[in-house]
Design a protein around this motif. Structure first.
Motif, PDB file in Angstrom:
ATOM      1  N   TYR A  81     -21.096  76.524 -13.177  1.00 32.62           N
ATOM      2  CA  TYR A  81     -21.382  75.711 -14.334  1.00 32.62           C
ATOM      3  C   TYR A  81     -21.924  76.151 -15.095  1.00 32.62           C
ATOM      4  O   TYR A  81     -22.501  76.100 -14.809  1.00 32.62           O
ATOM      5  CB  TYR A  81     -21.787  74.471 -13.064  1.00 32.62           C
ATOM      6  N   ASN A  82     -21.242  75.717 -16.276  1.00 36.61           N
ATOM      7  CA  ASN A  82     -21.830  76.354 -17.433  1.00 36.61           C
ATOM      8  C   ASN A  82     -22.054  75.181 -18.290  1.00 36.61           C
ATOM      9  O   ASN A  82     -21.092  74.221 -18.894  1.00 36.61           O
ATOM     10  CB  ASN A  82     -21.016  76.955 -18.723  1.00 36.61           C
ATOM     11  N   ILE A  83     -23.125  74.143 -18.589  1.00 33.01           N
ATOM     12  CA  ILE A  83     -23.798  73.109 -19.108  1.00 33.01           C
ATOM     13  C   ILE A  83     -24.814  73.209 -20.827  1.00 33.01           C
ATOM     14  O   ILE A  83     -25.443  74.506 -20.442  1.00 33.01           O
ATOM     15  CB  ILE A  83     -23.532  72.292 -18.330  1.00 33.01           C
ATOM     16  N   HIS A  84     -24.681  72.518 -21.307  1.00 34.03           N
ATOM     17  CA  HIS A  84     -25.685  72.641 -22.162  1.00 34.03           C
ATOM     18  C   HIS A  84     -27.141  71.236 -22.144  1.00 34.03           C
ATOM     19  O   HIS A  84     -26.330  70.241 -20.940  1.00 34.03           O
ATOM     20  CB  HIS A  84     -25.305  72.577 -23.710  1.00 34.03           C
ATOM     21  N   CYS A  85     -27.825  70.784 -22.958  1.00 32.74           N
ATOM     22  CA  CYS A  85     -28.970  69.972 -22.168  1.00 32.74           C
ATOM     23  C   CYS A  85     -30.335  69.801 -23.921  1.00 32.74           C
ATOM     24  O   CYS A  85     -30.888  70.446 -23.671  1.00 32.74           O
ATOM     25  CB  CYS A  85     -29.759  70.469 -21.244  1.00 32.74           C
ATOM     26  N   TYR A  86     -29.244  68.820 -24.020  1.00 26.82           N
ATOM     27  CA  TYR A  86     -30.083  68.513 -25.425  1.00 26.82           C
ATOM     28  C   TYR A  86     -30.105  67.273 -25.212  1.00 26.82           C
ATOM     29  O   TYR A  86     -29.495  66.156 -25.065  1.00 26.82           O
ATOM     30  CB  TYR A  86     -28.469  68.876 -26.861  1.00 26.82           C
ATOM     31  N   PRO A  87     -31.750  66.329 -25.831  1.00 27.05           N
ATOM     32  CA  PRO A  87     -31.767  65.267 -25.130  1.00 27.05           C
ATOM     33  C   PRO A  87     -31.733  64.359 -26.102  1.00 27.05           C
ATOM     34  O   PRO A  87     -32.558  64.308 -26.952  1.00 27.05           O
ATOM     35  CB  PRO A  87     -33.906  64.883 -25.726  1.00 27.05           C
TER      36      PRO A  87
ATOM     37  N   GLY B  69     -16.289  80.835 -16.159  1.00 23.40           N
ATOM     38  CA  GLY B  69     -16.748  79.524 -15.677  1.00 23.40           C
ATOM     39  C   GLY B  69     -16.453  77.933 -17.119  1.00 23.40           C
ATOM     40  O   GLY B  69     -15.269  79.031 -17.310  1.00 23.40           O
ATOM     41  N   ASN B  70     -15.897  77.664 -16.341  1.00 20.64           N
ATOM     42  CA  ASN B  70     -15.994  75.996 -16.702  1.00 20.64           C
ATOM     43  C   ASN B  70     -16.563  76.203 -18.040  1.00 20.64           C
ATOM     44  O   ASN B  70     -17.250  77.133 -19.228  1.00 20.64           O
ATOM     45  CB  ASN B  70     -16.719  75.146 -16.714  1.00 20.64           C
ATOM     46  N   PRO B  71     -15.549  75.242 -19.612  1.00 18.04           N
ATOM     47  CA  PRO B  71     -16.006  75.246 -20.651  1.00 18.04           C
ATOM     48  C   PRO B  71     -17.301  74.866 -20.821  1.00 18.04           C
ATOM     49  O   PRO B  71     -17.492  73.996 -20.221  1.00 18.04           O
ATOM     50  CB  PRO B  71     -14.652  74.008 -21.211  1.00 18.04           C
ATOM     51  N   SER B  72     -17.926  75.437 -21.545  1.00 18.99           N
ATOM     52  CA  SER B  72     -19.682  74.516 -21.764  1.00 18.99           C
ATOM     53  C   SER B  72     -19.121  73.295 -22.061  1.00 18.99           C
ATOM     54  O   SER B  72     -18.587  72.545 -22.378  1.00 18.99           O
ATOM     55  CB  SER B  72     -20.496  75.449 -22.490  1.00 18.99           C
TER      56      SER B  72
ATOM     57  N   SER C 109     -16.138  82.689 -20.343  1.00 17.40           N
ATOM     58  CA  SER C 109     -15.565  81.645 -19.882  1.00 17.40           C
ATOM     59  C   SER C 109     -14.597  81.217 -21.336  1.00 17.40           C
ATOM     60  O   SER C 109     -14.360  81.989 -22.056  1.00 17.40           O
ATOM     61  CB  SER C 109     -17.262  80.241 -20.308  1.00 17.40           C
ATOM     62  N   PHE C 110     -14.526  80.040 -21.774  1.00 15.48           N
ATOM     63  CA  PHE C 110     -13.703  79.096 -22.748  1.00 15.48           C
ATOM     64  C   PHE C 110     -13.583  78.918 -23.318  1.00 15.48           C
ATOM     65  O   PHE C 110     -14.471  77.125 -22.763  1.00 15.48           O
ATOM     66  CB  PHE C 110     -11.988  79.198 -22.080  1.00 15.48           C
ATOM     67  N   TRP C 111     -13.974  78.414 -24.997  1.00 16.96           N
ATOM     68  CA  TRP C 111     -14.199  77.662 -25.777  1.00 16.96           C
ATOM     69  C   TRP C 111     -15.689  76.546 -25.275  1.00 16.96           C
ATOM     70  O   TRP C 111     -16.900  77.689 -25.084  1.00 16.96           O
ATOM     71  CB  TRP C 111     -13.060  76.360 -25.717  1.00 16.96           C
TER      72      TRP C 111
END
Length: 841
Positions: free
Chosen positions: A544-550, A513-516, A473-475
């Protein structure tokens, strides 16, 4: 500035309003309610007709009903208590007023009881969620009793003339509030009051410090702002509905008051704030949650005795699940929580402590992939240029890191970040204590060289078959809503496309993948703008490259969040925790719905945690382990990975800390002590492959051969105050004060259609009594560890508790009971005893 005079509204049952306010200057005004200011920080000058008083931190003052006053604030935060005047009428007459002013009377003891009651009221108002009024109403009566008993006096300086003036002002103001939508004229009000128009104008301005029509405009403006934010009415309709002669005058007045046009104001209230360089909500504060301590002053008033008056642990909640048919197999489990683990940066994988921790984690759990940043950083010494500016690459450190990972059975996510200094267009654009460069390349051809030659090296050294099983992925979240962004999103889009194409030209079967993406609620349009860009340029990602912080931005309700993010000269709101205990489930659902119109691709959460803060004390506690278990079980296999961030407290984004338990995000402390969060993953790893049943608090699995693994959890969400970064009575050692009314969970599970046989039942328990290194350290005295013996002792004492028993099933039914303490996780392993034939010989 429109006068801050207010008619205070109360709910039907609440005679008192409490709020924490960032005080502003207020011109001369009055109100019928009593008002108490308890200064938490800064200073406040209150000016009465008879004199002025400057209050500082810890001072308290009461403003009586119908008492004219003016306020000058100097960075003041105050607890503000407003009490309905009619609340007193049963016990005092109209000539009673209260003398409560710590500037006049310096005795601390005189005001301590009142401050304690205010502190309790704040705690109950902002923290208690169930049956709040049952606490607040008695506290209100206690405050009333304290005022009458210790601060009551008799009026001595209110003349009949002043009384008449106040009565007349009250009538005029009530008329303005009731009729602000009408075409009110000075002549009409004067006629109503039997006065001349000129006298009325002079009378009002003299007593209120503002002209009558400026005051009326302020009333209209406040109502108009409410319509602007909460309705879809046009500017013209809002102006007409709120008594303005025309929309042009309304817009002019609005801009004068708020500094922007109404439409822009509405837009700004709905979007994140924009920084000077165009970045929305540029937040290192996301990494270091601003734990506001201006309320610690209130916490000081709550001694141990008074704290016990507040809600503590409730009676256990009972959960009974009857007749769980173990022959019904609900689904086969892929255990996608084991897809990703993570460390901070590639460089850290060269440290012995980090390697030891990762090796142990891999042995006990066994992940497939690992996420890390900075493989292009100067710390890896990969990119270089000779004296003529020609680029060349040195792979020594990169190879050492990748060789080590592969030896553990881990495959890397090669995230092309961050910019090498010799290639950076702006070397001063950095982030973190040990900085990384967030610049675009000064020469795109050299960037292409870097990516292409790096990819070719990987294919040559490790073979195409192996590297095709990796991810690229990038960045890291380079979009403007996040801290790793470039100057604009177009740079991020173009660099993604260029980088992806370089990799694909080396081998089109490599997975890119996408940039996160880590937007606060996955609703920001920029990621979907990115997907539109991919559609137009034929460069869709492979996953799809995602983060999940509440987390989300402040503020909530009337509570004011103060403070700056941890970048110099930044005045952006602090990032605060979501008040949604099911944030992950809602985020996954929202993201899936949002990408429905785009290609259906695997979804990998490559970063998630209970917070994005590197200094949230709850990271070290049992709360974090319960959070992990709850969210993974309730979203089991909903996406292809749940990449917990991160392995260890050796993380070079913020300064290192001498305190072993300083709230960093790791599963291990810097000295390799396992936190409760570590045990959450070892418990999850013992789940079997077939789901039997699940519900809030439990998850039952089987191997289909008569054995079962049951994982239980008792999760409690943080209090509203703590979620906003306010410590109140949370201290370094008393961290569980971040929860209100935590209760034990009494679970009764009945398994049916169980084979009649002998079983060994083993309970593995993590709670504050066992398996929690932080709580064990507190019991050891909460002083710094200094010797190897102390570290070894703490490690040994911080293991989960194990309890075993032998159970005989004769009626195909097995009952399991467990009383879970708040934040406890418990694994129950049920194994059928297999007797060897030799036993019977």
């Amino acid at each position: 500035m429109v006068s801050k005079h207010e008619i205070i509204d109360y709910s039907n049952e609440m005679p008192i309003k409490i709020s924490i306010q960032n005080m502003e200057d207020m011109s001369r005004h009055w109100h019928s309610s009593l008002e108490i200011y308890l200064i938490l920080s800064g200073s406040l000058t209150v000016m009465f007709e008879e004199g002025s008083f400057k209050l500082k931190e810890d001072d308290i003052i009461l403003i009586n009903s119908n008492q004219f006053h003016e306020i000058k604030s100097s960075n003041t935060v105050a607890a503000v208590l407003q009490i309905k005047q009619s609340f007193f009428e049963r016990w005092v007459d109209e000539n009673t007023y209260f003398e409560c002013n710590s500037v006049l009377y310096h005795s601390r003891n005189k005001y301590l009881k009142l401050k304690k009651l205010i502190a309790k009221l704040v705690h109950a108002s902002y923290n208690v969620t169930e049956h709040k009024s049952l606490l607040i109403i008695p506290l209100s009566y206690n405050i009333l009793y304290e005022l009458i008993y210790n601060f009551r006096s008799l009026k001595t300086n209110t003349t009949e003339k002043n009384s008449k003036n106040l009565k007349r002002l009250k009538g005029i103001i009530q008329y303005l509030n009731d009729n602000y939508t009408e075409n009110i004229t000075l002549e009409a009000i004067a006629k109503r009051e039997y006065l001349s128009a000129s006298y009325l104008s002079h009378f009002f301005e003299k007593n209120m410090g503002i002209s009558l029509f400026n005051y009326l405009s302020g009333i209209r403006l406040r109502h108009a702002v409410s319509d602007l934010l909460h309705t879809d009415l046009t500017i013209e309709q809002i102006a007409v509905n709120n008594g303005f002669s025309n929309s042009r005058y309304f817009v002019s007045l609005f801009k004068k008051e708020y500094g922007v046009l109404p439409k822009q104001y509405k837009k700004e209230q709905k979007e994140p704030a924009v920084s000077d360089n165009g970045s929305k909500s540029l937040q290192p504060s996301m990494l270091l949650l601003k734990q506001q301590d201006f309320l610690s002053k209130l916490g000081e008033y709550l001694d141990k005795e008074s704290k016990n008056d507040l809600p503590s642990e409730k009676y256990p909640t009972r959960l009974i699940v009857h007749s769980i048919n173990t022959t019904i197999k609900k689904q086969f489990l892929h255990h996608s929580f084991k897809t990703f683990t993570s460390v901070g940066r590639a460089k850290e994988l060269m440290y012995k402590n980090v390697r030891d921790n990762l090796q142990e984690l891999q042995k006990e759990v066994g992940f497939q992939y690992i996420k890390f940043h900075g493989i292009l950083d100067d710390s890896m010494m990969l990119y270089n240029e000779d004296r003529n500016g020609n680029p060349y690459l040195v792979f020594t450190y990169v190879d050492e890191v990748l060789d080590f990972l592969l030896s553990l059975g881990l495959k890397p996510l090669i995230q092309f970040s961050f910019m090498p200094k010799q290639l950076a267009d702006d070397t001063d654009r950095t982030l973190f204590y040990n900085p990384v460069i967030l610049s675009k390349p000064k020469d795109y051809k050299k960037w292409v060289y870097l990516i292409t030659e790096f990819t070719k090296h990987l294919l040559k050294r490790y073979g195409s078959s192996e590297v095709r099983s990796w991810m690229f992925s990038f960045w890291n979240v380079p979009f403007l809503s996040y801290i790793f962004s470039f100057e604009n999103n177009e740079i991020a889009y173009d660099l993604y496309r260029i980088t992806r194409n370089c990799v694909k030209e080396c081998d089109p079967l490599l997975s890119f993948g996408n940039p996160s993406y880590g937007s606060l609620d996955f609703s920001n349009s920029e990621f979907y703008d990115f997907l539109e860009y991919c559609k137009q340029h034929d460069c869709y990602p492979d996953f799809y490259n995602i983060h999940c912080y509440p987390v989300k931005t402040s503020s909530i309700g009337t509570f004011v969040i103060l403070g700056k993010s941890h970048t110099e000269n930044s005045d952006k709101d602090a990032i605060i925790l979501s008040d949604d205990p099911d944030y992950m489930a809602h985020s996954i659902e929202g993201f899936k719905n949002s990408i429905a119109a785009y290609p259906k691709l695997p979804i990998y959460i490559t970063e998630w945690a209970s917070t994005s803060s590197h200094s949230d004390w709850l990271n070290d506690t049992c709360y974090r382990s319960a959070y992990i278990v709850k969210n993974i079980l309730e979203n089991y296999d909903e996406v292809e990975s749940f990449g917990n961030w991160c392995l260890t407290d050796i993380l070079e984004e913020m300064p290192m800390d001498n305190d072993e338990f300083h709230g960093e995000l790791g599963l291990y402390t810097c000295h390799g002590i396992k936190k409760p969060a570590y045990h959450a993953f070892t418990f999850l790893n013992k789940l079997m492959d077939i789901l039997v049943d699940r519900g809030e608090g439990y998850f039952i699995t089987t191997n289909g051969k008569g054995d079962y693994s049951i994982l239980l959890y008792n999760y409690h969400h943080v209090s509203p105050l703590y979620a906003q970064g306010v410590l109140f009575n949370v201290t370094f050692t008393e961290r569980y004060n971040a929860f209100v009314n935590p209760s034990s969970l009494d679970i009764h599970l009945t398994l049916t259609h169980v084979e009649n046989a002998e079983y060994t039942v083993t309970h593995h328990v993590v709670n504050r009594e066992s398996g929690s290194a932080f709580d064990e350290w507190v019991r050891m005295g909460a002083v710094p560890l200094t010797t190897e013996e102390e570290y070894i002792t703490l490690k040994g004492r911080s293991m989960p508790r194990i309890m075993k028993e032998q159970v005989t099933v004769t009626n195909n039914t097995m009952a399991q009971f467990a009383l879970l303490l708040p934040h406890e996780i418990r694994l129950i392993h049920i194994k059928k005893v297999e007797y060897s034939p030799s036993v019977y010989r």
